[in-house]
Design a protein around this motif. Structure first.
Motif, PDB file in Angstrom:
ATOM      1  N   ASP A 104     -69.201   4.922-103.794  1.00 45.30           N
ATOM      2  CA  ASP A 104     -70.397   4.477-103.075  1.00 45.30           C
ATOM      3  C   ASP A 104     -70.102   3.272-102.174  1.00 45.30           C
ATOM      4  OD1 ASP A 104     -69.937   2.637-105.059  1.00 45.30           O
ATOM      5  OD2 ASP A 104     -72.050   2.409-105.615  1.00 45.30           O
ATOM      6  N   ALA A 105     -68.815   3.092-101.836  1.00 46.55           N
ATOM      7  CA  ALA A 105     -68.440   1.961-100.983  1.00 46.55           C
ATOM      8  C   ALA A 105     -69.077   2.106 -99.601  1.00 46.55           C
ATOM      9  CB  ALA A 105     -66.928   1.892-100.837  1.00 46.55           C
ATOM     10  N   THR A 106     -69.432   0.974 -99.007  1.00 45.27           N
ATOM     11  CA  THR A 106     -69.964   1.026 -97.640  1.00 45.27           C
ATOM     12  C   THR A 106     -68.812   0.865 -96.663  1.00 45.27           C
ATOM     13  OG1 THR A 106     -70.283  -1.365 -97.576  1.00 45.27           O
ATOM     14  CG2 THR A 106     -72.129  -0.041 -98.385  1.00 45.27           C
ATOM     15  N   LEU A 107     -69.081   1.284 -95.434  1.00 46.43           N
ATOM     16  CA  LEU A 107     -68.088   1.147 -94.366  1.00 46.43           C
ATOM     17  C   LEU A 107     -67.673  -0.324 -94.216  1.00 46.43           C
ATOM     18  CD1 LEU A 107     -66.583   2.465 -91.927  1.00 46.43           C
ATOM     19  CD2 LEU A 107     -68.618   2.032 -90.585  1.00 46.43           C
ATOM     20  N   ALA A 108     -68.670  -1.206 -94.304  1.00 46.15           N
ATOM     21  CA  ALA A 108     -68.392  -2.636 -94.154  1.00 46.15           C
ATOM     22  C   ALA A 108     -67.444  -3.132 -95.247  1.00 46.15           C
ATOM     23  CB  ALA A 108     -69.703  -3.417 -94.191  1.00 46.15           C
ATOM     24  N   GLU A 109     -67.684  -2.665 -96.474  1.00 44.32           N
ATOM     25  CA  GLU A 109     -66.831  -3.073 -97.598  1.00 44.32           C
ATOM     26  C   GLU A 109     -65.376  -2.670 -97.355  1.00 44.32           C
ATOM     27  OE1 GLU A 109     -68.037  -2.707-102.124  1.00 44.32           O
ATOM     28  OE2 GLU A 109     -69.284  -1.414-100.894  1.00 44.32           O
ATOM     29  N   VAL A 110     -65.189  -1.417 -96.932  1.00 38.76           N
ATOM     30  CA  VAL A 110     -63.836  -0.903 -96.720  1.00 38.76           C
ATOM     31  C   VAL A 110     -63.160  -1.636 -95.564  1.00 38.76           C
ATOM     32  CG1 VAL A 110     -62.491   1.136 -96.089  1.00 38.76           C
ATOM     33  CG2 VAL A 110     -64.361   1.346 -97.708  1.00 38.76           C
ATOM     34  N   ARG A 111     -63.929  -1.856 -94.508  1.00 42.46           N
ATOM     35  CA  ARG A 111     -63.375  -2.604 -93.368  1.00 42.46           C
ATOM     36  C   ARG A 111     -62.903  -3.972 -93.803  1.00 42.46           C
ATOM     37  NH1 ARG A 111     -64.114  -1.082 -87.996  1.00 42.46           N
ATOM     38  NH2 ARG A 111     -63.879  -3.236 -87.317  1.00 42.46           N
ATOM     39  N   GLN A 112     -63.722  -4.616 -94.637  1.00 42.53           N
ATOM     40  CA  GLN A 112     -63.391  -5.964 -95.085  1.00 42.53           C
ATOM     41  C   GLN A 112     -62.117  -5.967 -95.929  1.00 42.53           C
ATOM     42  OE1 GLN A 112     -66.409  -7.884 -97.415  1.00 42.53           O
ATOM     43  NE2 GLN A 112     -65.288  -9.822 -97.461  1.00 42.53           N
ATOM     44  N   LEU A 158     -61.141   9.790 -92.223  1.00 41.33           N
ATOM     45  CA  LEU A 158     -61.757   8.578 -92.784  1.00 41.33           C
ATOM     46  C   LEU A 158     -61.318   7.355 -91.982  1.00 41.33           C
ATOM     47  CD1 LEU A 158     -63.556   7.713 -95.225  1.00 41.33           C
ATOM     48  CD2 LEU A 158     -61.455   7.086 -96.402  1.00 41.33           C
ATOM     49  N   ASP A 159     -60.028   7.332 -91.671  1.00 36.95           N
ATOM     50  CA  ASP A 159     -59.471   6.222 -90.906  1.00 36.95           C
ATOM     51  C   ASP A 159     -60.148   6.117 -89.543  1.00 36.95           C
ATOM     52  OD1 ASP A 159     -57.785   4.073 -90.471  1.00 36.95           O
ATOM     53  OD2 ASP A 159     -56.251   5.323 -89.512  1.00 36.95           O
ATOM     54  N   ALA A 160     -60.317   7.280 -88.889  1.00 33.78           N
ATOM     55  CA  ALA A 160     -60.963   7.296 -87.571  1.00 33.78           C
ATOM     56  C   ALA A 160     -62.396   6.781 -87.676  1.00 33.78           C
ATOM     57  CB  ALA A 160     -60.941   8.715 -87.001  1.00 33.78           C
ATOM     58  N   ALA A 161     -63.096   7.225 -88.729  1.00 29.91           N
ATOM     59  CA  ALA A 161     -64.495   6.803 -88.917  1.00 29.91           C
ATOM     60  C   ALA A 161     -64.580   5.293 -89.136  1.00 29.91           C
ATOM     61  CB  ALA A 161     -65.116   7.552 -90.090  1.00 29.91           C
ATOM     62  N   VAL A 162     -63.619   4.756 -89.890  1.00 23.69           N
ATOM     63  CA  VAL A 162     -63.613   3.316 -90.149  1.00 23.69           C
ATOM     64  C   VAL A 162     -63.384   2.566 -88.827  1.00 23.69           C
ATOM     65  CG1 VAL A 162     -62.348   1.425 -91.250  1.00 23.69           C
ATOM     66  CG2 VAL A 162     -62.887   3.473 -92.554  1.00 23.69           C
ATOM     67  N   GLN A 163     -62.432   3.060 -88.040  1.00 24.26           N
ATOM     68  CA  GLN A 163     -62.126   2.370 -86.779  1.00 24.26           C
ATOM     69  C   GLN A 163     -63.274   2.434 -85.785  1.00 24.26           C
ATOM     70  OE1 GLN A 163     -58.303   3.386 -85.133  1.00 24.26           O
ATOM     71  NE2 GLN A 163     -57.280   2.917 -87.058  1.00 24.26           N
ATOM     72  N   LYS A 164     -63.949   3.603 -85.761  1.00 28.48           N
ATOM     73  CA  LYS A 164     -65.067   3.762 -84.815  1.00 28.48           C
ATOM     74  C   LYS A 164     -66.371   3.199 -85.367  1.00 28.48           C
ATOM     75  CE  LYS A 164     -64.177   8.192 -84.011  1.00 28.48           C
ATOM     76  NZ  LYS A 164     -64.328   9.585 -83.607  1.00 28.48           N
ATOM     77  N   GLU A 165     -66.305   2.736 -86.609  1.00 30.14           N
ATOM     78  CA  GLU A 165     -67.510   2.256 -87.306  1.00 30.14           C
ATOM     79  C   GLU A 165     -68.605   3.318 -87.309  1.00 30.14           C
ATOM     80  OE1 GLU A 165     -68.661  -1.800 -87.020  1.00 30.14           O
ATOM     81  OE2 GLU A 165     -66.905  -2.336 -85.819  1.00 30.14           O
ATOM     82  N   ASP A 166     -68.183   4.537 -87.578  1.00 29.35           N
ATOM     83  CA  ASP A 166     -69.103   5.677 -87.599  1.00 29.35           C
ATOM     84  C   ASP A 166     -69.562   5.874 -89.047  1.00 29.35           C
ATOM     85  OD1 ASP A 166     -70.329   8.112 -87.683  1.00 29.35           O
ATOM     86  OD2 ASP A 166     -68.787   9.169 -86.525  1.00 29.35           O
ATOM     87  N   ASP A 167     -70.719   5.324 -89.342  1.00 30.54           N
ATOM     88  CA  ASP A 167     -71.223   5.289 -90.718  1.00 30.54           C
ATOM     89  C   ASP A 167     -71.419   6.678 -91.315  1.00 30.54           C
ATOM     90  OD1 ASP A 167     -71.798   3.433 -92.709  1.00 30.54           O
ATOM     91  OD2 ASP A 167     -73.080   2.295 -91.355  1.00 30.54           O
ATOM     92  N   LEU A 212     -59.668  -3.800 -95.893  1.00 27.89           N
ATOM     93  CA  LEU A 212     -58.504  -3.510 -95.061  1.00 27.89           C
ATOM     94  C   LEU A 212     -58.160  -4.698 -94.163  1.00 27.89           C
ATOM     95  CD1 LEU A 212     -59.205   0.210 -94.077  1.00 27.89           C
ATOM     96  CD2 LEU A 212     -57.579  -0.656 -95.768  1.00 27.89           C
ATOM     97  N   ALA A 213     -59.185  -5.379 -93.673  1.00 32.25           N
ATOM     98  CA  ALA A 213     -58.949  -6.501 -92.768  1.00 32.25           C
ATOM     99  C   ALA A 213     -58.304  -7.672 -93.512  1.00 32.25           C
ATOM    100  CB  ALA A 213     -60.252  -6.936 -92.120  1.00 32.25           C
ATOM    101  N   GLU A 214     -58.829  -7.942 -94.717  1.00 28.61           N
ATOM    102  CA  GLU A 214     -58.286  -9.068 -95.487  1.00 28.61           C
ATOM    103  C   GLU A 214     -56.905  -8.722 -96.036  1.00 28.61           C
ATOM    104  OE1 GLU A 214     -61.133 -10.031 -98.461  1.00 28.61           O
ATOM    105  OE2 GLU A 214     -62.455 -11.087 -97.064  1.00 28.61           O
ATOM    106  N   GLY A 215     -56.705  -7.445 -96.348  1.00 29.42           N
ATOM    107  CA  GLY A 215     -55.417  -7.004 -96.847  1.00 29.42           C
ATOM    108  C   GLY A 215     -55.084  -7.530 -98.224  1.00 29.42           C
ATOM    109  N   LYS A 216     -56.092  -8.048 -98.926  1.00 30.54           N
ATOM    110  CA  LYS A 216     -55.826  -8.507-100.296  1.00 30.54           C
ATOM    111  C   LYS A 216     -57.109  -8.454-101.120  1.00 30.54           C
ATOM    112  CE  LYS A 216     -56.196 -13.368 -98.843  1.00 30.54           C
ATOM    113  NZ  LYS A 216     -57.394 -13.917 -99.415  1.00 30.54           N
TER     114      LYS A 216
END
Lengths: 273, 97
Positions: free
Chosen positions: B74-82, B28-37, B84-88
């Motif tokens: 049903d979270a999107t990749l963008a949601e999860v990235r956001q 999952l982590d790899a997919a998030v980093q590669k933005e592999d939807d 993790l990026a914001e960290g809060k």
């Protein structure tokens, strides 16, 4: 680091930060409880909002379906009166209505699912808030600083995670509902403006006007035409059935014997040949 | 261990599932980093199914923190990235001072 671990740390950091700021943890417990009760109200309102949106979409679906059915009837009517051009126009409108209906069906399912999830989430939060209240009173009654601190931390972190989860869920629901309301508003406007009716012609439902104009006089003609058509299309079918029967008798046995026309024709064909 | 699926609550999952969870979590982590939807969706679905299937819901009157938290099913990749990026997570939702 793993995604699941990072997300859990994000939630925990939030609780820890709040705990660090507490001067008298016991007072903070009361404050936190008050916030939890407010959150419960917010979740319940969220459930109600989603339900309202869902009902609105349902209403629109009914309206669109009715309009689509009407176009279907018009198309049949037009075809019976020999006006393929009108039938085609009516079916075009029907197709565009069906497209919108499919879109709404998708929205409806999403809202329904969200409503169910939020309902369960609000019940879960209610149970945990109740548990927190009990724990809070126990902690306050038996307060000795060192012991209480640990127990407060536990209860507080536990409930914070739940609150964070529900808080995010309700935020997502609010965002989605807002999006859908904007789209629903557009469809309401469309329905209200009569744009769906004007869609094909310039004037108010010209298909219906045209069909009315043709009137009942031509109904008999078209009925006759249709009957002629039916008779004409039945004749070749009988010939085919005969041909089938012969083929069966000549060759491949009774595999097709079950089909209705050849079942009656087969013995005759057999005797004939 | 306790795993939360956001929007669904906490599950008590047997420790012998840890290896499986960790492997999927890595994917999952790899997919998030590669933005592999596509991979993100498949792996998140697998994780959610695994936790729902092998875990038992933590009783509602137990106030505990989870060891791991899974995003909304049903979270999107963008949601999860956001996230993790914001960290809060936004403040008003936590009921904290």
């Amino acid at each position: 680091m793993s995604v699941m671990k990072r997300v859990s740390l994000i939630f925990r950091a939030k609780a820890n930060k709040a705990l660090d700021r507490m001067e008298d943890p016991r007072e903070t417990l009361d404050y936190s409880y008050q916030q939890q009760v407010e959150m419960l109200t917010r979740v319940r309102r969220g459930v109600a909002d989603v339900a309202t949106s869902r009902k609105r979409v349902e209403l629109q679906m009914n309206q669109l379906q009715k309009e689509s059915d009407r176009r279907d009837t018009q198309a049949r009517d037009a075809l019976a009166k020999g006006r393929e051009d009108l039938a085609r126009a009516a079916l075009q409108t029907k197709a565009s209505l069906q497209g919108q209906l499919n879109d709404l069906q998708g929205q409806y399912s999403q809202l329904q699912e969200q409503e169910e999830k939020l309902t369960v989430a609000s019940q879960r939060l209610q149970a945990r808030v109740d548990a927190f209240r009990t724990r809070k009173e126990t902690i306050k009654a038996t307060y000795t600083a060192a012991e209480a601190q640990t127990r407060i931390n536990e209860a507080f972190s536990g409930i914070s995670e739940e609150m964070g989860d529900v808080g995010l869920a309700i935020q997502r629901a609010e965002d989605k509902t807002a999006q859908m309301q904007a789209r629903a508003g557009a469809i309401d406007e469309l329905l209200a403006s009569g744009a769906l009716e004007d869609h094909v012609g310039g004037t108010q439902d010209y298909i219906q006007a045209e069909l009315d104009r043709i009137g009942t006089g031509s109904d008999i003609d078209s009925e006759l035409d249709r009957m002629k058509g039916e008779l004409a299309s039945n004749a070749p079918r009988q010939i085919e059935a005969n041909a089938n029967g012969e083929a069966n008798a000549n060759g491949e046995g009774s595999a097709q014997g079950a089909t209705e026309p050849s079942a009656t024709e087969q013995p005759q064909a057999g005797e004939g040949s | 261990m306790i795993v939360r699926i956001l929007g669904e609550g906490q599950f008590q999952v047997n420790d012998d599932m840890a290896a499986k969870l960790t492997a999927l979590d890595g994917e999952l982590d790899a997919a998030v980093q590669k933005e592999d939807d596509a991979t993100f969706r498949t792996v998140l679905d697998a994780l959610v199914r695994l936790v729902r299937g092998s875990g038992a819901p933590v009783p509602d009157d137990q106030l505990v923190t989870a060891d791991f938290i899974l995003p909304f099913s049903d979270a999107t990749l963008a949601e999860v990235r956001q996230l993790l990026a914001e960290g809060k997570i936004s403040g008003d939702s936590l009921g904290m001072p």
